[in-house]
Motif scaffolding. Structure first.
Motif, short mmCIF file in Angstrom:
data_model
loop_
_atom_site.label_atom_id
_atom_site.label_comp_id
_atom_site.label_asym_id
_atom_site.label_seq_id
_atom_site.Cartn_x
_atom_site.Cartn_y
_atom_site.Cartn_z
N THR A 43 0.83 -1.19 0.00
CA THR A 43 0.00 0.00 0.00
C THR A 43 0.87 1.25 0.00
O THR A 43 2.10 1.17 0.13
N ASN A 44 0.25 2.40 -0.15
CA ASN A 44 0.99 3.65 -0.17
C ASN A 44 0.20 4.70 0.62
O ASN A 44 -0.97 4.50 0.94
N PRO A 45 0.83 5.82 0.97
CA PRO A 45 0.15 6.83 1.78
C PRO A 45 -1.14 7.37 1.15
O PRO A 45 -2.08 7.68 1.88
N GLU A 46 -1.19 7.47 -0.16
CA GLU A 46 -2.41 7.98 -0.80
C GLU A 46 -3.57 7.02 -0.61
O GLU A 46 -4.72 7.44 -0.38
N GLN A 47 -3.31 5.71 -0.67
CA GLN A 47 -4.38 4.73 -0.42
C GLN A 47 -4.85 4.82 1.02
O GLN A 47 -6.06 4.73 1.29
N LEU A 48 -3.93 4.98 1.95
CA LEU A 48 -4.31 5.08 3.35
C LEU A 48 -5.13 6.35 3.60
O LEU A 48 -6.13 6.32 4.32
N PHE A 49 -4.73 7.46 2.98
CA PHE A 49 -5.48 8.71 3.11
C PHE A 49 -6.87 8.55 2.50
O PHE A 49 -7.87 8.99 3.09
N ALA A 50 -6.95 7.93 1.33
CA ALA A 50 -8.25 7.72 0.67
C ALA A 50 -9.17 6.88 1.55
O ALA A 50 -10.36 7.19 1.70
N ALA A 51 -8.63 5.83 2.14
CA ALA A 51 -9.44 4.95 3.00
C ALA A 51 -9.95 5.72 4.22
O ALA A 51 -11.13 5.63 4.58
N GLY A 52 -9.07 6.49 4.84
CA GLY A 52 -9.47 7.25 6.02
C GLY A 52 -10.51 8.31 5.70
O GLY A 52 -11.50 8.46 6.42
N TYR A 53 -10.29 9.05 4.60
CA TYR A 53 -11.22 10.12 4.23
C TYR A 53 -12.58 9.52 3.85
O TYR A 53 -13.62 10.02 4.28
N ALA A 54 -12.59 8.42 3.09
CA ALA A 54 -13.85 7.79 2.69
C ALA A 54 -14.65 7.35 3.92
O ALA A 54 -15.85 7.61 4.01
N ALA A 55 -13.98 6.69 4.86
CA ALA A 55 -14.67 6.21 6.06
C ALA A 55 -15.18 7.37 6.90
O ALA A 55 -16.32 7.36 7.39
N CYS A 56 -14.35 8.39 7.08
CA CYS A 56 -14.74 9.53 7.90
C CYS A 56 -15.90 10.30 7.26
O CYS A 56 -16.84 10.68 7.94
N PHE A 57 -15.81 10.51 5.94
CA PHE A 57 -16.88 11.27 5.27
C PHE A 57 -18.19 10.49 5.29
O PHE A 57 -19.27 11.06 5.49
N SER A 58 -18.12 9.18 5.09
CA SER A 58 -19.33 8.35 5.16
C SER A 58 -19.98 8.49 6.53
O SER A 58 -21.20 8.64 6.65
N ASN A 59 -19.15 8.46 7.57
CA ASN A 59 -19.69 8.61 8.92
C ASN A 59 -20.28 10.00 9.13
O ASN A 59 -21.30 10.16 9.80
N ALA A 60 -19.66 11.03 8.55
CA ALA A 60 -20.20 12.39 8.67
C ALA A 60 -21.58 12.48 8.01
O ALA A 60 -22.49 13.12 8.55
#
Length: 141
Positions: A43-60
């Protein structure tokens, strides 16, 4: 700000190493993606950022729906994260958040706009990186 939760992640050798959290729940190898000349085998930092942002935004989205008494149980979000050179000789990120909601379009757009004001990732990136929003395939301006 009153901190509700704090975590620590440590990277050992940048994009060609390992990153782990202090509780051991995340421990992954990192590699440059093939598009950037790497092996693409980790994996790479962009994938980790994408995963975190997607999960956080879905929860928002779910959070503002609950507050507004909008009856939804899921809020699928895909975060597309790009990296490229910026004008200052460094690098920058761009994000596209693609949200799918089983609601009338106007209600879906209102929820996503509100979620964008609530989400901590959105608040951290606002006026810092380009973030585009779309709901059910319709771009929000």
């Amino acid at each position: 700000m009153k901190t509700l939760y704090e975590t620590r992640a440590t990277a050992k050798a940048g994009r060609q190493g390992q990153v782990s959290t202090d509780d051991g729940l995340l421990d992954v190898a990192l590699a440059y993606p093939k598009a950037m000349g790497g092996s693409g085998l980790a994996t790479n930092p962009e994938q980790l950022f994408a995963a975190g942002y997607a999960a956080c935004f879905s929860n928002a989205v779910l959070h503002v729906a609950k507050i507004g008494k909008v009856d939804i149980t899921e809020a699928p979000v895909s975060a597309v994260v790009g990296i490229g050179a910026n004008d200052a000789g460094g690098f920058a990120l761009a994000v596209a958040l693609e949200v799918s909601l089983d609601l009338p379009q106007e209600a879906a757009e209102a929820l996503v706009r509100h979620a964008h004001q609530v989400c901590p990732y959105s608040n951290a990136t606002r006026n810092n990186i380009d973030v585009k929003l779309s709901v059910n395939g319709v771009a929000l301006g």
